[in-house]
Design an enzyme around this catalytic site. Structure first.
Site, PDB file in Angstrom:
ATOM      1  N   ASP A  84       5.494   5.073   2.132  1.00  0.00           N
ATOM      2  CA  ASP A  84       5.510   6.214   2.912  1.00  0.00           C
ATOM      3  C   ASP A  84       6.399   6.006   4.082  1.00  0.00           C
ATOM      4  O   ASP A  84       7.360   6.678   4.367  1.00  0.00           O
ATOM      5  CB  ASP A  84       4.358   6.913   3.678  1.00  0.00           C
ATOM      6  CG  ASP A  84       3.550   7.738   2.341  1.00  0.00           C
ATOM      7  OD1 ASP A  84       4.191   7.949   1.232  1.00  0.00           O
ATOM      8  OD2 ASP A  84       2.103   7.984   2.495  1.00  0.00           O
ATOM      9  N   SER A 140       0.843  -1.146   0.001  1.00  0.00           N
ATOM     10  CA  SER A 140       0.060   0.076   0.178  1.00  0.00           C
ATOM     11  C   SER A 140       0.745   1.255   0.013  1.00  0.00           C
ATOM     12  O   SER A 140       2.158   1.120   0.162  1.00  0.00           O
ATOM     13  CB  SER A 140      -0.904   0.125   1.419  1.00  0.00           C
ATOM     14  OG  SER A 140       0.002   0.434   2.323  1.00  0.00           O
ATOM     15  N   LYS A 141       0.216   2.285  -0.379  1.00  0.00           N
ATOM     16  CA  LYS A 141       0.849   3.727  -0.335  1.00  0.00           C
ATOM     17  C   LYS A 141       1.548   3.821   1.086  1.00  0.00           C
ATOM     18  O   LYS A 141       2.701   4.518   1.173  1.00  0.00           O
ATOM     19  CB  LYS A 141      -0.110   4.631  -0.429  1.00  0.00           C
ATOM     20  CG  LYS A 141       0.342   6.126  -0.521  1.00  0.00           C
ATOM     21  CD  LYS A 141      -0.615   7.238  -0.802  1.00  0.00           C
ATOM     22  CE  LYS A 141      -0.870   8.502   0.239  1.00  0.00           C
ATOM     23  NZ  LYS A 141       0.684   8.930   0.680  1.00  0.00           N
ATOM     24  N   ARG A 142       0.972   3.324   2.286  1.00  0.00           N
ATOM     25  CA  ARG A 142       1.400   3.575   3.467  1.00  0.00           C
ATOM     26  C   ARG A 142       2.802   2.845   3.742  1.00  0.00           C
ATOM     27  O   ARG A 142       3.609   3.492   4.306  1.00  0.00           O
ATOM     28  CB  ARG A 142       0.530   3.179   4.433  1.00  0.00           C
ATOM     29  CG  ARG A 142       0.323   4.186   5.577  1.00  0.00           C
ATOM     30  CD  ARG A 142      -0.846   3.973   6.578  1.00  0.00           C
ATOM     31  NE  ARG A 142      -2.123   3.699   5.857  1.00  0.00           N
ATOM     32  CZ  ARG A 142      -2.940   2.557   6.299  1.00  0.00           C
ATOM     33  NH1 ARG A 142      -2.518   1.627   7.122  1.00  0.00           N
ATOM     34  NH2 ARG A 142      -4.199   2.622   5.788  1.00  0.00           N
TER      35      ARG A 142
END
Ligand code: GLU
Length: 534
Positions: free
Chosen positions: A281, A276-278
């Site tokens: 990040d 995921s994007k998380r």
């Protein structure tokens, strides 16, 4: 044997930036079509207006173009989705919201044949059913068992149905799943799958409120009308496969039904769950091909902006879930097109490795000619304030690129590897100063300066007609080492003091390389400045 021209489609919904998993789906579709001389179609599935995100469609198209994946149908030369049919784009429009009038008649066809029914239950009524089921520790579904006690055209008298259809617009058309039938399905990656229809709910196919079909209806109708032969998509759509099989049957299209392949997920670097994007990040890598700024102004990094070459990105993605069965890892898009096969696509999830992604870029960087890299380096230097009298020429940057490319993963690393070639240090590392700017070093520095002064101009970039680095650098090295050995000095002591002056710390390229690229004048200027300052 299937003699039909292979036609595949990538059918994203414009609900946000395209995840790298989506790019992989598009890539596999593209490779699969191209290897058989087939067509790759882009269709935008935007029938869910609640999830529509402005800019997402353009983002999808731009991402594919950056990757070198050009659809045969769907997008024109300017990169716009095609709305009007033409010879090249016979199935236009390719945006489902523009195909609205097409779907109603197909929904009607299902009603007329008894494969669908009208449902009039309000959102509140359905919500109450859900709550009631929850209270009894059950889950509510609108299915073969519950539909006979709900508010629909199967339970209401005909005249009431007619009245509701005419006077309200809050109804839907639902698929009527056959009872207790086993659906036998084939997936090109997963093999044979069977499922009993009693596990399925009666999905909404069409909504009177917005006069729009849902994903299931629009998707099947368009795949049929666009003559799609193979549907290659993410595994999140596998649970919908029985319904899609049934829809083909209901329409009487089983003879031309496409083959299906459901791709496994891209997994987090630790293999636990969907990437995921998380994760990006948290661990410092992009999950999107291009940078994306959402409506709240939050920025998501992109592979392009992070300095990846699209060829490296595509190569890396191709191998996340597919391998040719050999040790080879570097492939051009053409090679991938030749070698790709659905049989070698893996069933299990593919774990993403950010370090490996960097490795791919490094490989592509090394494959570039020094000349090409110099052009990219020049571009990079445009935004860098150079404080030397003149910047390096294209030929000099070409030589320097050859020297440093082995140490870089990205072109942007070129500046972090040797910023001091372009701008003098503004401070000197304290520890290195203490260690290398010793009394001994101070005593011998005048001789070192004299030796550098004595180097012929043609051996550094100061002279416009200088000799190439391959000849100049060994010459400079030899002048310095002979001075050091003749006097019995320690090599490291002299070199590190010089590095401190040129770089600001005792780290960096070889001293002779630095002197060559700085030029004699700049090198001497930096030494004198350091001697005065320190
Ligand atoms: N619109 C669907 C999506 O967002 C497409 C699924 C399919 O390819 O059938 O992924």
């Amino acid at each position: 044997m299937d003699q039909k021209k292979r036609r595949v489609r990538f059918a994203p919904s414009p609900t946000g930036p395209l995840h790298m998993g989506g790019v992989r789906t598009a890539l596999y579709n593209y490779l699969f079509a191209k290897q058989a001389g087939g067509d790759f179609i882009l269709r935008i599935e935007d029938t869910d207006s609640n999830r529509f995100v402005p800019g997402a469609e353009k983002y999808i198209i731009d991402s594919l173009r950056w990757c070198g994946i050009y659809p045969d149908e769907g997008v024109d030369a300017e990169g716009n989705l095609v709305s009007v049919p033409s010879e090249r784009h016979p199935h236009a429009p390719y945006r489902q919201s523009e195909r609205k009038p097409i779907y109603r008649k197909y929904a009607q066809q299902l009603i007329d044949a008894g494969w669908a029914y009208y449902a009039f239950d309000s959102a509140e009524e359905l919500d109450a059913k859900r709550k009631e089921a929850e209270a009894n520790k059950q889950t509510f579904s609108y299915n073969h068992a519950s539909r006979n006690s709900l508010k629909n055209s199967l339970t209401l008298p005909e005249d009431e149905v007619k009245k509701l259809l005419e006077t309200t617009d809050n109804w839907t058309i639902r698929f009527k799943n056959p009872e207790n039938r086993t659906i036998e399905m084939d997936d090109m990656i997963r093999g044979h799958i069977s499922m009993n229809t009693n596990t399925l709910d009666d999905k909404v196919l069409w909504k009177a409120a917005d006069q729009l079909p849902t994903y299931h209806l629009a998707n099947i109708v368009d795949d049929h009308l666009m003559e799609i032969t193979h549907v290659i998509r993410g595994e999140e759509w596998l649970p919908s496969l029985p319904l899609h099989y049934l829809l083909y049957e209901a329409f009487g299209w089983t003879d031309s039904q496409p083959h299906f392949a459901h791709l496994s997920l891209l997994l987090k670097p630790d293999g636990k769950g969907k990437l995921s994007k998380r994760d990006g990040d948290r661990l410092g890598f992009p999950v999107f091909p291009l940078r994306w700024v959402n409506a709240q102004g939050e920025v998501s990094r992109g592979y392009r902006e992070d300095g990846y070459y699209p060829q490296a990105f595509i190569n890396m993605l191709a191998l996340l879930g597919w391998n040719p069965g050999t040790e080879q890892e570097i492939f051009t898009l053409e090679e991938l097109t030749q070698l790709f096969s659905m049989e070698k696509v893996v069933k299990s999830g593919a774990r993403f490795n950010p370090e490996k992604a960097k490795w791919f870029n490094q490989e592509y960087l090394r494959m570039r000619s020094n000349e090409q890299l110099a052009c990219e380096f020049e571009e990079l230097l445009r935004s860098f304030t150079c404080d030397r009298e003149r910047n390096l020429t294209h030929a000099e940057l070409t030589e320097l690129s050859g020297l440093i490319k082995e140490r870089a993963h990205f072109i942007t690393d070129f500046l972090t590897i040797c910023p001091y070639i372009f701008a003098a240090p503004t401070q000197y590392d304290e520890k290195d100063t203490r260690k290398f700017w010793t009394d001994d070093a101070k005593a011998i520095m005048p001789q070192v300066i004299a030796r550098i002064e004595s180097i012929d101009c043609k051996y550094t970039v100061d002279c416009p007609e200088h000799v190439p680095a391959a000849e100049a650098v060994p010459h400079i090295e030899e002048s310095l080492t002979s001075l050091i050995t003749e006097n019995g000095w320690k090599m490291g002591a002299v070199m590190n003091a010089l590095r401190l002056f040129f770089v600001g710390q005792a780290k960096g390229l070889g001293i002779a390389d630095i002197i060559y690229y700085l030029g004699k004048k700049e090198a001497l200027r930096r030494i004198r400045k350091a001697v005065e300052t320190l």
